[in-house]
Write a protein that holds these residues in place. Structure first.
Motif: not given
Ligand code: FDA
Length: 399
Positions: A11, A14-15, A34-35, A46-47, A52, A172, A174, A343, A372, A382, A385
């Motif tokens: 993945g 962000a994290a 990452d897929h 985002s934001g 944000n 996903t 996953f 979100e 997440e 925010g 993130f």
């Molecule tokens: P994140 O979703 O960022 O990354 C997961 C990665 O894993 C993805 O790249 C995905 O492709 C990959 N993946 C998934 N399954 C896989 C598999 N089987 N094999 C390989 N790769 C796989 N938060 C905030 O603080 N401020 C903001 O402004 C916003 N705005 C916002 C807008 C919108 C429209 C959404 C949907 C969400 C936000 N958020 C947000 C929330 C924020 O985006 C979210 O909490 C973080 O991106 C989580 O970070 P992670 O790295 O955990 O997951």
């Protein structure tokens, strides 16, 4: 191309990028898988495209979790100021919008470029467009990953696959699947920071109000569990949205009511009953000094009041009822817009299964969960993130 690493991060969001950057710069050989073919799509959207990226006031109280203490350690070791220092090194300009919410001046792409550069500084090996099908723990130690790009072996694995929100950009389950495979408990996932919907028939009278936005107090829960936010509310064709509703959606329990104060600064019943004899205007005109005229007309019709009634002629009982509808409007949503619009995902890997210092699964040495995917869900503003940066750093430093 080597397929043997100290660490595989699954993945590249962000994290995952944060964790890969930290671990690789500490000398670990890291592969980031990452897929998706595009990097960090959720940061990009985002934001409103400006990300944000943190909140100046981020603290444990801004997060929901079955175990509210879990996030304290990581959040205290990587703070919003730490992320700002990183941004300063990359000369990324930012501004505070409101309530401590920090956004990029220019574009969310700046954050993605910065994290990519941080990974490149540690020589992270990229495997974008590669799906991980299976994670196997090997008897001789370490893990074997079956991926669409072949087998990858790593001494340790970080699962950073996020939650279920917005499947169309690659979300996903996953992370939850891997957790279950290794016998770790999952707190039932559900959409959060999501618009709420209502029964179509019951909502019909409010449909004409769609597009109207105003600042309200919104709450749910009783007594100790009561949660209140003052934010903007938006009427939509199917229900309610806007920051107020997204915030309360994370706390709302299906079947339970939400309560909205459309005029937090005015006690409507007291105003109407107390000043009844001196109010010369009709009901709609009087209320229009507090709320947009279109909203007043729509609400009066929806609640069965005649806008052209003279306030002075109305019974106190009716005026009090109207006060109740405006200051304490109680509604029971029939659901939410779901993962399509949410979100974030509430729930995820049970934090009692993880070390709060390192994010490693207690039962499975070498396997970590961050971001997440874990049962730590931030408010809107925010915080999510900040959790991604903090939990990613905690794991990156422990590996
Ligand atoms: P994140 O979703 O960022 O990354 C997961 C990665 O894993 C993805 O790249 C995905 O492709 C990959 N993946 C998934 N399954 C896989 C598999 N089987 N094999 C390989 N790769 C796989 N938060 C905030 O603080 N401020 C903001 O402004 C916003 N705005 C916002 C807008 C919108 C429209 C959404 C949907 C969400 C936000 N958020 C947000 C929330 C924020 O985006 C979210 O909490 C973080 O991106 C989580 O970070 P992670 O790295 O955990 O997951």
């Amino acid at each position: 191309m080597s397929n043997q690493f100290d660490l595989a991060v699954i993945g590249a969001g962000a994290a995952g990028m944060m964790c890969a950057a930290v671990a690789s710069q500490r000398g670990k050989r890291v592969v980031l898988i990452d897929h998706a073919t595009r990097l960090a799509e959720k940061i990009r959207i985002s934001g409103g495209g400006r990300c944000n990226f943190t909140n100046l006031h981020a603290g444990p109280n801004n997060f929901l979790s079955e175990n509210p203490h879990f996030c304290k350690s990581a959040l205290s070791r990587y703070t919003p100021q730490d992320f700002l220092s990183l941004m300063k090194r990359y000369q990324i300009a930012w501004h505070e919008k409101h309530k401590g919410q920090l956004f990029c001046d220019d574009s969310a792409e700046d954050i993605i470029r910065m994290l990519k550069a941080e990974c490149d500084a540690g020589n992270v090996d990229w495997r974008m467009g590669s799906k991980v099908d299976e994670v196997q723990k090997q008897e001789q130690g370490g893990f074997l990953l079956q991926t669409s790009a072949g087998i990858i072996r790593a001494a340790q694995v970080v699962i950073a696959c996020g939650g279920l929100s917005i499947p169309k950009i690659g979300a996903t389950d996953f992370a939850h699947k891997v957790a279950r495979q290794f016998g770790l408990k999952i707190i039932e996932p559900r959409p959060a920071l999501v618009p709420l919907t209502f029964d179509a028939k019951a909502w019909e009278p409010f449909v004409p109000l769609s597009g109207i936005s105003l600042e309200v107090d919104i709450e749910t829960g009783e007594k100790k569990s009561r949660t209140v936010f003052r934010e903007d509310l938006l009427f939509t064709h199917r229900g309610l949205s806007g920051p107020a509703v997204l915030q309360i959606s994370s706390f709302w329990e299906p079947g339970k009511a939400i309560r909205i104060n459309l005029l937090p600064e005015v006690d409507v019943a007291e105003d109407l009953v107390g000043n009844k004899s001196t109010i010369k205007k009709n009901l709609a005109n009087h209320l229009s000094q507090y709320l947009p005229a279109r909203l007043v007309d729509g609400l009066l019709t929806a609640h069965g009041f005649a806008g052209d009634a003279r306030v002075a002629d109305m019974q106190d009982k009716r005026l009090r009822l109207l006060g109740e509808k405006l200051n304490r409007w109680e509604l029971i949503p029939n659901g939410s817009e779901g993962y399509r619009k949410a979100e974030v995902t509430r729930g995820g890997v049970d934090t009692r299964e993880l070390s709060q210092q390192s994010m490693m699964a207690n039962k499975v040495p070498g396997l970590y969960f961050i971001g997440e995917a874990v049962d730590v869900t931030g408010w809107l503003g925010g915080y999510n993130f900040q959790w991604a940066w903090a939990s990613g750093t905690a794991a990156g430093l422990a590996i």
